[in-house]
Scaffold this motif. Structure first.
Motif, PDB file in Angstrom:
ATOM      1  N   ASP A  67      72.178  -6.879  -9.284  1.00 19.87           N
ATOM      2  CA  ASP A  67      72.317  -7.656  -9.930  1.00 19.87           C
ATOM      3  C   ASP A  67      72.734  -7.715 -11.473  1.00 19.87           C
ATOM      4  N   ILE A  68      71.809  -6.874 -12.053  1.00 17.61           N
ATOM      5  CA  ILE A  68      72.036  -6.332 -13.346  1.00 17.61           C
ATOM      6  C   ILE A  68      73.183  -5.649 -13.672  1.00 17.61           C
ATOM      7  N   ASP A  69      73.374  -4.551 -12.662  1.00 17.97           N
ATOM      8  CA  ASP A  69      74.667  -3.836 -12.940  1.00 17.97           C
ATOM      9  C   ASP A  69      76.161  -4.786 -12.679  1.00 17.97           C
ATOM     10  N   VAL A  70      75.996  -5.717 -11.732  1.00 11.83           N
ATOM     11  CA  VAL A  70      77.213  -6.354 -11.551  1.00 11.83           C
ATOM     12  C   VAL A  70      77.227  -7.404 -12.679  1.00 11.83           C
ATOM     13  N   HIS A  71      76.212  -8.046 -13.407  1.00  2.00           N
ATOM     14  CA  HIS A  71      76.595  -9.005 -14.017  1.00  2.00           C
ATOM     15  C   HIS A  71      76.395  -8.627 -15.817  1.00  2.00           C
ATOM     16  N   HIS A  72      75.915  -7.682 -15.936  1.00  2.00           N
ATOM     17  CA  HIS A  72      75.718  -7.086 -17.427  1.00  2.00           C
ATOM     18  C   HIS A  72      76.166  -5.856 -17.583  1.00  2.00           C
ATOM     19  N   ASN A  73      77.505  -5.857 -18.052  1.00  2.00           N
ATOM     20  CA  ASN A  73      78.576  -4.555 -18.390  1.00  2.00           C
ATOM     21  C   ASN A  73      78.970  -4.434 -19.557  1.00  2.00           C
ATOM     22  N   ASP A  74      79.788  -3.477 -19.703  1.00  2.00           N
ATOM     23  CA  ASP A  74      80.433  -3.387 -21.008  1.00  2.00           C
ATOM     24  C   ASP A  74      81.377  -4.443 -21.418  1.00  2.00           C
ATOM     25  N   THR A  75      81.907  -5.106 -20.642  1.00  2.00           N
ATOM     26  CA  THR A  75      82.962  -6.092 -20.783  1.00  2.00           C
ATOM     27  C   THR A  75      82.266  -7.521 -20.964  1.00  2.00           C
ATOM     28  N   VAL A  76      81.598  -7.892 -20.069  1.00  2.00           N
ATOM     29  CA  VAL A  76      80.972  -9.318 -20.094  1.00  2.00           C
ATOM     30  C   VAL A  76      79.593  -9.378 -19.918  1.00  2.00           C
ATOM     31  N   ASP A  77      79.015 -10.579 -20.299  1.00  2.00           N
ATOM     32  CA  ASP A  77      77.484 -10.786 -20.052  1.00  2.00           C
ATOM     33  C   ASP A  77      77.631 -12.007 -19.196  1.00  2.00           C
ATOM     34  N   ASP A  78      77.225 -11.999 -17.789  1.00  2.00           N
ATOM     35  CA  ASP A  78      77.484 -13.093 -16.920  1.00  2.00           C
ATOM     36  C   ASP A  78      76.111 -13.411 -16.572  1.00  2.00           C
ATOM     37  N   ASN A  79      75.665 -14.631 -16.869  1.00  2.00           N
ATOM     38  CA  ASN A  79      74.346 -15.056 -16.315  1.00  2.00           C
ATOM     39  C   ASN A  79      74.310 -15.705 -15.025  1.00  2.00           C
ATOM     40  N   GLU A  80      75.283 -15.884 -14.518  1.00  2.00           N
ATOM     41  CA  GLU A  80      75.379 -16.399 -13.000  1.00  2.00           C
ATOM     42  C   GLU A  80      75.014 -15.547 -12.029  1.00  2.00           C
ATOM     43  N   HIS A  81      74.073 -15.632 -11.290  1.00  2.00           N
ATOM     44  CA  HIS A  81      73.689 -14.353 -10.227  1.00  2.00           C
ATOM     45  C   HIS A  81      74.189 -14.702  -8.956  1.00  2.00           C
ATOM     46  N   GLU A  82      74.333 -13.574  -8.388  1.00  2.00           N
ATOM     47  CA  GLU A  82      75.034 -13.757  -6.942  1.00  2.00           C
ATOM     48  C   GLU A  82      73.888 -13.897  -6.009  1.00  2.00           C
ATOM     49  N   LYS A  83      74.359 -14.310  -4.846  1.00  2.00           N
ATOM     50  CA  LYS A  83      73.459 -14.572  -3.631  1.00  2.00           C
ATOM     51  C   LYS A  83      73.090 -13.420  -3.226  1.00  2.00           C
ATOM     52  N   ILE A  84      71.596 -13.226  -2.846  1.00  2.00           N
ATOM     53  CA  ILE A  84      71.140 -12.013  -2.513  1.00  2.00           C
ATOM     54  C   ILE A  84      71.821 -11.483  -1.271  1.00  2.00           C
ATOM     55  N   GLU A  85      72.165 -10.111  -1.322  1.00  2.00           N
ATOM     56  CA  GLU A  85      72.622  -9.491  -0.007  1.00  2.00           C
ATOM     57  C   GLU A  85      71.337  -9.393   1.176  1.00  2.00           C
ATOM     58  N   THR A  86      71.965  -9.644   2.254  1.00  2.00           N
ATOM     59  CA  THR A  86      71.092  -9.404   3.279  1.00  2.00           C
ATOM     60  C   THR A  86      71.111  -8.199   4.061  1.00  2.00           C
ATOM     61  N   VAL A  87      72.223  -7.552   3.651  1.00  2.00           N
ATOM     62  CA  VAL A  87      72.077  -6.123   4.378  1.00  2.00           C
ATOM     63  C   VAL A  87      71.752  -5.054   3.604  1.00  2.00           C
ATOM     64  N   SER A  88      70.594  -4.474   3.989  1.00  2.00           N
ATOM     65  CA  SER A  88      69.787  -3.501   3.148  1.00  2.00           C
ATOM     66  C   SER A  88      70.702  -2.154   3.095  1.00  2.00           C
ATOM     67  N   PHE A  89      70.345  -1.428   2.216  1.00  2.00           N
ATOM     68  CA  PHE A  89      70.990  -0.072   1.830  1.00  2.00           C
ATOM     69  C   PHE A  89      70.776   0.807   3.363  1.00  2.00           C
ATOM     70  N   SER A  90      69.640   0.873   3.901  1.00  2.00           N
ATOM     71  CA  SER A  90      69.441   1.664   4.853  1.00  2.00           C
ATOM     72  C   SER A  90      70.480   1.316   6.150  1.00  2.00           C
ATOM     73  N   ALA A  91      70.467  -0.207   6.546  1.00  2.00           N
ATOM     74  CA  ALA A  91      71.501  -0.469   7.463  1.00  2.00           C
ATOM     75  C   ALA A  91      73.120   0.024   7.059  1.00  2.00           C
ATOM     76  N   ARG A  92      73.282  -0.055   5.563  1.00  2.00           N
ATOM     77  CA  ARG A  92      74.664   0.270   5.427  1.00  2.00           C
ATOM     78  C   ARG A  92      74.767   1.973   5.411  1.00  2.00           C
ATOM     79  N   ALA A  93      73.652   2.687   5.195  1.00  2.00           N
ATOM     80  CA  ALA A  93      73.789   4.079   5.288  1.00  2.00           C
ATOM     81  C   ALA A  93      73.538   4.721   6.762  1.00  2.00           C
ATOM     82  N   TYR A  94      73.223   4.047   7.602  1.00  2.00           N
ATOM     83  CA  TYR A  94      72.764   4.276   8.957  1.00  2.00           C
ATOM     84  C   TYR A  94      73.867   5.076   9.577  1.00  2.00           C
ATOM     85  N   PRO A  95      75.332   4.732   9.844  1.00  2.00           N
ATOM     86  CA  PRO A  95      76.329   4.999  10.497  1.00  2.00           C
ATOM     87  C   PRO A  95      76.632   6.252   9.941  1.00  2.00           C
ATOM     88  N   LEU A  96      76.578   6.477   8.603  1.00  2.00           N
ATOM     89  CA  LEU A  96      76.983   7.663   8.240  1.00  2.00           C
ATOM     90  C   LEU A  96      76.037   8.888   8.119  1.00  2.00           C
TER      91      LEU A  96
END
Length: 114
Positions: A67-96
């Motif tokens: 969330d920090i990486d997405v909303h606080h970067n070099d060009t903009v400071d956006d305080n609106e937060h995204e909906k929490i992802e329900t897919v974990s890193f382990s689930a995404r990494a599993y096929p590879l």
């Protein structure tokens, strides 16, 4: 954008570039084009499995950092937060990770972007 991983040891694995980037950065690989040689697969498996285990130990910190990486970067400071992802890193990494296990066993390379 999508990335398709290919190996003679397993079926193709396609994932979003954004999700593949995190895995490939762990392996110090370019996200656009590259290869994990058969000699590198064993170490790649260890690195990804360690990251999966770490993400399971600290799931909240992973979400907060994203969330920090997405909303606080070099060009903009956006305080609106995204909906929490329900897919974990382990689930995404599993096929590879499964492809890497097969490639390691059969001594084959894993390629993408070619």
């Amino acid at each position: 954008m999508l990335i398709t991983f290919k190996s003679k040891a397993a079926a193709e694995v396609t994932m979003y570039k954004e999700h593949a980037r995190r895995i490939l950065e762990l392996l110090h690989k370019d996200v656009d084009i590259g290869v994990i040689t058969s000699e590198e697969t064993g170490n790649a498996i260890k690195i990804i499995e360690a990251a999966v285990n770490e993400s399971k130990v600290h799931p909240v910190s992973e979400i907060v950092q994203r969330d920090i990486d997405v909303h606080h970067n070099d060009t903009v400071d956006d305080n609106e937060h995204e909906k929490i992802e329900t897919v974990s890193f382990s689930a995404r990494a599993y096929p590879l990770l499964e492809m890497l296990h097969a490639a390691h066993k059969m001594q084959r390379d894993v390629m993408w972007g070619v």
